[in-house]
Design an enzyme around this catalytic site. Structure first.
Site, mmCIF file in Angstrom:
data_model
loop_
_atom_site.group_PDB
_atom_site.id
_atom_site.type_symbol
_atom_site.label_atom_id
_atom_site.label_comp_id
_atom_site.label_asym_id
_atom_site.label_seq_id
_atom_site.Cartn_x
_atom_site.Cartn_y
_atom_site.Cartn_z
ATOM 1 N N GLU A 37 16.167 -84.928 156.489
ATOM 2 C CA GLU A 37 15.843 -84.526 155.111
ATOM 3 C C GLU A 37 15.624 -83.019 155.113
ATOM 4 O OE1 GLU A 37 12.361 -86.560 153.446
ATOM 5 O OE2 GLU A 37 11.883 -84.734 152.346
ATOM 6 N N ARG A 41 12.963 -76.109 149.728
ATOM 7 C CA ARG A 41 11.804 -75.206 149.641
ATOM 8 C C ARG A 41 12.158 -73.799 150.061
ATOM 9 N NH1 ARG A 41 7.106 -78.909 152.476
ATOM 10 N NH2 ARG A 41 7.832 -80.841 151.550
ATOM 11 N N LYS A 124 9.048 -93.363 149.520
ATOM 12 C CA LYS A 124 8.324 -92.439 150.388
ATOM 13 C C LYS A 124 6.830 -92.670 150.132
ATOM 14 C CE LYS A 124 7.558 -87.450 150.810
ATOM 15 N NZ LYS A 124 8.255 -86.346 151.472
HETATM 16 C C1 3PG Z 1 7.284 -83.864 153.390
HETATM 17 O O1 3PG Z 1 7.763 -82.973 152.724
HETATM 18 O O2 3PG Z 1 7.755 -84.998 153.481
HETATM 19 C C2 3PG Z 1 6.046 -83.578 154.103
HETATM 20 O O3 3PG Z 1 5.532 -82.369 153.697
HETATM 21 C C3 3PG Z 1 6.204 -83.565 155.581
HETATM 22 O O4 3PG Z 1 4.924 -83.541 156.044
HETATM 23 P P1 3PG Z 1 4.534 -82.909 157.449
HETATM 24 O O5 3PG Z 1 4.951 -81.470 157.396
HETATM 25 O O6 3PG Z 1 3.039 -83.080 157.520
HETATM 26 O O7 3PG Z 1 5.265 -83.681 158.512
#
Ligand code: 3PG
Length: 207
Positions: A37, A41, A124
């Site tokens: 994924e 951003r 999710k």
């Molecule tokens: C996401 O965008 O799914 C989460 O921000 C991922 O979370 P993490 O950086 O704590 O793994």
């Protein structure tokens, strides 16, 4: 779902350097992961999705999809699914129109029920650790026997087993595999090692 049926690990990637798109994809593949994924951003996220999607053996999804326009652009770039931190009706409508698989984010029973009403059964679960981790997910998922979850948010190799022990967990997402630090160092062999380590640990569970 197509990709998660084979893969329990979903690397969540925040990347902006276009020249790293191809080496990153190859590093993940060498580690045994064929889906990632890529979050919208960074300014170059769509271009990176495009490059990573050039390999037909690799399935790229777009994360942090906040609007129908994001979903549309992600699909044009080659993304095969989209993910949001929450549930957006506007994104639902756009993904229906475009026949694009959508994984909205949920965190409460009401949100799960609402997503279920809309026809979703793979969600999710975010932000997993901050919400209370695997015990909270297990409790909240229990009444929704037909729903499957992809927890993300604060997950790493130390706590991933607790999530995989929840029967309704389809896959687990996280940024620990492709960390900002490893990308900054261009350390793709470390990314391959971390991927391999996670895949091997996660494959010892049967979902
Ligand atoms: C996401 O965008 O799914 C989460 O921000 C991922 O979370 P993490 O950086 O704590 O793994």
């Amino acid at each position: 779902m197509f990709a998660f049926a084979k893969q329990k690990l979903m690397p969540v990637v925040i990347i902006n350097d276009v020249s790293q798109a191809e080496p990153l994809r190859e590093a993940l593949k060498q580690g045994g992961v064929f889906t990632a994924e890529v979050t919208l951003r960074t300014p170059n996220a769509l271009r990176i999705i495009q490059i990573m999607s050039e390999d037909l053996d690799f399935c790229v999804g777009a994360g942090t999809v906040l609007s129908p326009g994001d979903a549309d652009k992600a699909q044009s770039a080659g993304a095969q699914f989209v993910v949001s931190p929450g549930l957006s009706i506007a994104v639902v409508d756009e993904c229906d129109r475009a026949a694009m698989p959508y994984f909205p984010g949920v965190s409460t029973p009401t949100e799960i029920q609402r997503a279920r009403d809309l026809g979703f059964n793979e969600l999710k679960f975010f932000p997993a650790e901050a919400l209370g981790g695997a015990p909270y997910l297990k409790a909240v998922a229990a009444p929704f026997h037909d729903m499957r979850f992809i927890p993300t948010g604060g997950i790493n190799l130390k706590n991933v087993d607790s999530y995989l022990a929840v029967p309704q967990v389809l896959a687990v997402g996280g940024s620990w595999i492709v960390s900002e630090k490893l990308l900054a160092a261009g350390d793709f062999s470390a990314i391959t090692s971390l991927t391999r380590e996670a895949v091997s640990q996660m494959n010892s569970h049967s979902i």
